[in-house]
Design a protein around this motif. Sequence first.
Motif: not given
Length: 214
Positions: A16-21
């Motif tokens: 989720d963090r990778v997608v958001a970034d």
Amino acid sequence: MGQPVGSDDAIWSALDRVVADLQSTRSEIARLQAEESRLLTDAADIVRAREDARRAAGRKSPHDLPLREVSAELGAAMRLSDRTVQARMSAATTLRDGFAATFTALAEGRIDLAHASAIVDAGAVIADPEMREQYERIVLEAAEFETPHRLRAIARVVAARIDPDLAEELRRGAIGLRHIRIIDLDDGMSRLLADLPAVLAHAIYDRLTQMAEA
């Protein structure tokens, strides 16, 4: 205790963090693409100003000298050929002057340059400002969730529906450019390539697929 490293929850949280970034990064890239386009339009404005100044001074040098001078400077800075720079200046000017809503969407990071190019390429043939504005409004809605490749096909359909007369004119022109080719392959086989109306081409494809499956 915290989540064990490698647990499903930890993995999905990391994703989720990778997608958001990644989304944030792509939006920033789009904004920088818009800024580069703006700078290229500034360069095009400089070319026009130099051309006007040379005409006013009665100079007889080649008419494209200002364009060559500016594109040479930009090409050296961007490590691109003069012709590539000139093409990008032209595309940026078309985007700014003819597709203001698309340029704004790019500057806001809602679409990227590939989406903007698809919109401009399909809509540049629409001369009427009101029709073009309507076209932009419809296609920009799709641009925010479609891939550039799919958007290009959608944009062509929208442009054809908004300006049917123009679509028919383009279709007649395309018919005049049709041709057929045959390519010899190995083992006694050949490949036949033919330009056809889309409806007929898909019908032939479906029929051949049915025959192959049977």
